[in-house]
Design an enzyme around this catalytic site. Structure first.
Site, PDB file in Angstrom:
ATOM      1  CD  GLU A  75      37.291  37.364  40.326  1.00 14.40           C
ATOM      2  OE1 GLU A  75      37.656  37.012  41.464  1.00 14.40           O
ATOM      3  OE2 GLU A  75      36.867  36.578  39.462  1.00 14.40           O
ATOM      4  CE  LYS A  90      33.835  39.932  44.820  1.00 13.16           C
ATOM      5  NZ  LYS A  90      34.827  40.515  43.914  1.00 13.16           N
ATOM      6  NE  ARG A 126      38.319  37.253  53.148  1.00  7.89           N
ATOM      7  CZ  ARG A 126      37.671  37.652  52.050  1.00  7.89           C
ATOM      8  NH1 ARG A 126      36.482  38.197  52.134  1.00  7.89           N
ATOM      9  NH2 ARG A 126      38.175  37.470  50.863  1.00  7.89           N
TER      10      ARG A 126
END
Ligand code: ATP
Ligand code: MG
Length: 569
Positions: A43, A278, A268
């Site tokens: 993104e 982020k 992850r």
């Protein structure tokens, strides 16, 4: 070279990577005609970090390995947080890591028309409806993990009414928050994601690519799987938090009857002393806890590049971490171990003094200069040698001298002889101090001209070899030493219930401006990686470094903490 490659390959075979196993089984079974098409779907709402590198290495890695392709797809469905700056930064980081998406650069926003058509199709088939519940009401109707939800009072609108309302939403006639389009699935489903999830929301906001065309934007879940499908993705590899979304991913694809990629979830990457989301990284930047996204203390790829991490080290690290189903947190020292390994093979050595103490060689002629040969990289014979100037007045490292040394200190002390690297044996004869403060300001030494190159013809030994620079030839430089950005291994929880930023290490950066470097070191360009002998690996800053005012970032110290821990077991 061959031997190190061999050992890396053996290492690779030991690492578990269940995604590769699934893909190999699919190829063997002839699924997707044996094709492998993956994607990396960032993104564009921030810079890439080392966690993304794991996903990148995995997705591009399997595509390369099984002769498939990997798409770069910008998941730009949320116009509120996305910017072109991030798109460009992401591409730069990917190229730097060494991956190439060729012509396969896509944007989820390119599929907005198709997605809208699909939404209409689901409405027509009675599988979606427009709902007027507010956000809070919807939450209340949703139920909990232990209680089923309740049907929305708008759930049984006619197809005609739904089509009309959806068109009005799209045309901008409906205010934000007033209506959403929802999938009609099952308000009693045990998986909350299936309780009539939102497909579209009204957002009257310009998009970085589609401008003001749209007043409604699809939710991630209504967009991601279909984007995968449009691109013919075979294996849609994502992180574990999407496991609960897989039934919805499958539901949309089945309801639309389109190509069905397989979603596979993996754990992850988490690293000690590191924040990886982020959102948090943006906060560090916005609140000025760091200088920028590419501050060398950041876990971003741009920060690591600026700090001097070689891209190959990051790839090797990601490979070694492996791909698993269970979340875990890995040691920061492990990442540094890979950085060191790579730098050890590739970076030229130089001498730099970061905390100078002046040394005058009393018996060395005033105007004489010796050019002494120094080895550029003992790990790489092809790197050759260079000449280093030696003269009467030198700088050594202040830490390398003690006036009153304890037993285990073998470096320079009054009356003691040591070797200056590539140069001569010197003996300290006098310590000069500032009369007022008592601080040592200078040492007087003698040298033995017979020891040129660093060996005594009579075979006598010294216990220390020290680095140095010639004052007359050295160039002043700024050196920035970095430590962990956080004081806690798990920085997510702040001190005494306070905000996580209370875990920021006030000593994460130490700037030394009185450093002196040998002349050859002044020739390196911004972004080049070197070793300062005995001190660590450093990288000429890719933004502030100039020939006249050199700036070096410490990439990593020389001590391999990880290897040490492994030995201890
Ligand atoms: P963040 O939590 O940093 O905001 P994100 O998952 O929201 O990350 P995206 O841009 O959506 O960021 O991520 C792109 C891809 O990278 C996704 O497939 C995501 O699963 C993967 N990814 C993100 N963080 C990690 C991580 N720590 N380890 C492995 N993969 C990750
Ligand atoms: Mg995301």
């Amino acid at each position: 070279m061959t031997s190190s490659n061999d050992s890396e390959n053996t290492e690779e075979r030991r690492v578990s990577n269940f995604v590769r196993n699934i893909i190999e089984e699919d190829i063997a079974a002839g699924k997707n005609e044996g094709q492998v098409i993956t994607r990396f779907p960032p993104e564009p709402n921030g810079y890439l970090h080392i966690g993304h590198a794991k996903s990148i290495c995995l997705n591009f890695g399997v595509a390369e390995r099984y002769k498939g392709q990997c798409h770069l797809r910008f998941d730009d469905t949320n116009p509120t947080k996305e910017e072109d700056e991030y798109v460009e930064a992401i591409k730069e980081d990917l190229r730097w890591l060494g991956f190439d998406w060729g012509e396969h650069e896509y944007y989820a926003s390119d599929y907005f028309d198709q997605l809208y058509d699909w939404a209409i199709k689901l409405v027509e088939e009675g599988k979606a409806y427009v709902c007027d519940l507010t956000f809070e009401e919807m939450k209340e109707y949703r139920g909990t993990l232990t209680e089923p939800g309740r049907n929305s009072p708008y759930r049984d609108r006619t197809v005609e009414e739904n089509l009309d309302l959806l068109a009005r939403m799209a045309a901008g006639e409906v205010d934000e928050g007033k209506m959403v389009l929802r999938a009609k699935i099952d308000m009693a489903a045990p998986n909350l994601n299936l309780r009539d999830p939102v497909m579209y929301r009204v957002l009257k906001m310009a998009h970085h690519r589609t401008g003001s065309k749209w007043n409604i934007y699809p939710m991630y879940d209504f967009c991601h799987g279909q984007s995968d499908s449009i691109e013919g993705i075979t294996h849609s590899v994502c992180t574990l938090e999407f496991e609960d979304h897989r039934p919805l991913y499958d539901w949309y694809i089945n309801a639309l009857g389109i190509h069905h990629p397989q979603q596979i979830e993996f754990a992850r990457l988490n690293i000690e002393y590191t924040m990886m989301s982020k959102r948090n990284l943006l906060e560090l930047v916005n609140e000025k806890h760091v200088d920028s996204w590419d501050d060398p203390r950041m876990p971003t790829l741009s920060g690591m590049r600026r700090r001097g991490y070689p891209p190959q080290a990051i790839r090797n690290f990601c490979e070694a971490v492996g791909v698993a189903k269970a979340n875990s947190t890995v040691d920061f020292a492990w990442l540094e171990h890979f950085v060191r390994n790579e730098l050890n093979k590739t970076s030229p050595r130089f001498m730099a003094v970061v905390n100078p103490l002046k040394v005058v060689i009393e018996n060395y002629p005033e105007d004489q200069v010796d050019e002494l040969e120094a080895v550029n990289n003992p790990e790489d014979p092809e790197a050759g040698t260079r000449m280093v100037p030696f003269s009467k007045v030198l700088y050594i490292e202040r830490d390398d001298f003690m006036e009153d040394p304890p037993k285990k200190f073998f470096r320079l002390a009054p009356g003691r002889e040591v070797r200056l690297r590539y140069a001569y044996f010197i003996t300290c004869t006098e310590v000069i101090k500032d009369a007022a403060t008592g601080e040592i300001t200078e040492l007087r030494c003698t040298y033995d001209p017979e020891t040129k190159g660093g060996n005594a013809p009579d075979g006598r030994k010294v216990k220390a070899t020290m680095h140095w620079v010639s004052v007359a030839h050295a160039q002043q430089a700024e050196v920035r030493n970095y430590n962990q950005l956080f004081t806690k291994a798990n920085p997510k929880r702040g001190k005494k219930g306070k905000h996580w930023t209370t875990n920021i290490n006030p000593e994460s950066r130490e700037v030394l401006t009185e450093c002196y470097i040998e002349p050859a070191l002044a020739e390196v360009k911004g972004g080049e990686r070197v070793q300062f002998e005995r001190l660590g690996y450093y990288c000429a800053d890719n933004q502030n470094h100039t020939r006249k005012a050199p700036v070096f970032n410490r990439t990593v110290t020389l001590k391999d903490v990880w290897a040490k821990m492994q030995k201890k077991g």
